[in-house]
Design an enzyme around this catalytic site. Sequence first.
Site, PDB file in Angstrom:
ATOM      1  N   LYS A  88     -95.817 -33.944 -26.773  1.00 44.69           N
ATOM      2  CA  LYS A  88     -96.355 -33.266 -28.431  1.00 44.69           C
ATOM      3  C   LYS A  88     -96.775 -34.689 -29.143  1.00 44.69           C
ATOM      4  CE  LYS A  88     -92.646 -29.750 -29.514  1.00 44.69           C
ATOM      5  NZ  LYS A  88     -91.061 -29.679 -30.117  1.00 44.69           N
TER       6      LYS A  88
ATOM      7  N   LYS B  55     -96.126 -15.895 -19.363  1.00 41.39           N
ATOM      8  CA  LYS B  55     -94.494 -15.608 -20.772  1.00 41.39           C
ATOM      9  C   LYS B  55     -95.206 -14.757 -21.839  1.00 41.39           C
ATOM     10  CE  LYS B  55     -90.525 -16.787 -21.195  1.00 41.39           C
ATOM     11  NZ  LYS B  55     -89.107 -17.582 -20.608  1.00 41.39           N
TER      12      LYS B  55
ATOM     13  N   LYS C 202     -93.904 -16.544 -28.310  1.00 39.62           N
ATOM     14  CA  LYS C 202     -94.601 -15.863 -30.028  1.00 39.62           C
ATOM     15  C   LYS C 202     -95.003 -18.076 -30.020  1.00 39.62           C
ATOM     16  CE  LYS C 202     -89.992 -19.436 -30.942  1.00 39.62           C
ATOM     17  NZ  LYS C 202     -88.701 -19.680 -30.923  1.00 39.62           N
TER      18      LYS C 202
END
Length: 334
Positions: free
Chosen positions: A115, A197, A200
């Site tokens: 991040k 996968k 979202k």
Amino acid sequence: MADEKKTIFSGMQPSGYITLGNYLGALRNWTKLQDEYNCLYCIVDMHAITVRQDPVKLRQQARKLLIQYIASGLDPEKNIIYYQSHVPQHAELGWVLNCFTYMGELNRMTQFKEKSAKHTDNINAGLFTYPVLMAADILLYQADLVPVGEDQRQHLEITRDIATRFNSIYGDVFTIPEAYIGKVGARVMALQDPTKKMSKSDENKNNSIALLDEPGVIMSKIKKAVTDSDNEVRHGEDKPGVTNLLNIYCAVTDKTMEEAEREFAGSNYGQFKTAVGEAVVASLEPIQAKAKELEQNKDYIDSIIKNNAERAQRIANRTLTKVHRKIGFPDRIR
Ligand code: TRP
């Protein structure tokens, strides 16, 4: 908690929508846990602000997520479904645990590294201590089990280390949590790239189906899903796209792979995709209807939010009071 049931704690980012993959892979099974366990579902808005958020969107998404959980079948009386920011004990325990966590430990966290590489203009202290707040989430409720994906395993490990360290100094204060390995639901892959996968956070919106996507949108995403060129509906490692659609079909219809393959023997991909799309639409229809109804029922949702936060606070307070005593904070005068 005072009863015999084990406690499961789950936290999720208020990103606003749940994918078909989240639903078929996890959420749908969680609804079966609600009698056997004490389950907490925490919408982690405090974690969310470790990266910049649009305030209007954050608030909307948090509410939308809560509604989708309830619409999917999580009973807000059997479970505790709440916003992290409504239970100040998370921040309070987080501070204490910061003082029991080493910089070196946090420096090793792969999610922090990822991040901070992605948000180079905002490498804030909250991003660094993110795992400590997560430890506080879990330990406040003396959770026995935490359902975590691969990406969160390291955070669960550090939670265990912090709890063990604290307990070794002050006695048995925290339950040491373990990963919850539930019945594995369907593993739903990205529609445009069935080797990864469904997620979202995927930038390509055609890769995922949201729980609240309109029927037309669902149909069109499934029609665009990648397949292969041999036009034969069967599963197999050589056919990841078709296999993914078959898995989705089986999951939403409760049919076996053999039944599904028999059903589509002789169908072309166009017919097959239409059937898959229609089955997905039909299975989501009751959830979507329920979500709509809940959205319109503001007073009911507000009462759930208030009541669930209070229930969470009562449990959290027991742990926090114990922690404060152990570390030598003066008793509060009540
Ligand atoms: N970090 C988790 C994620 O990004 C969310 C989370 C916060 C969580 N607190 C938690 C998950 C406690 C499990 C338990 O997915």
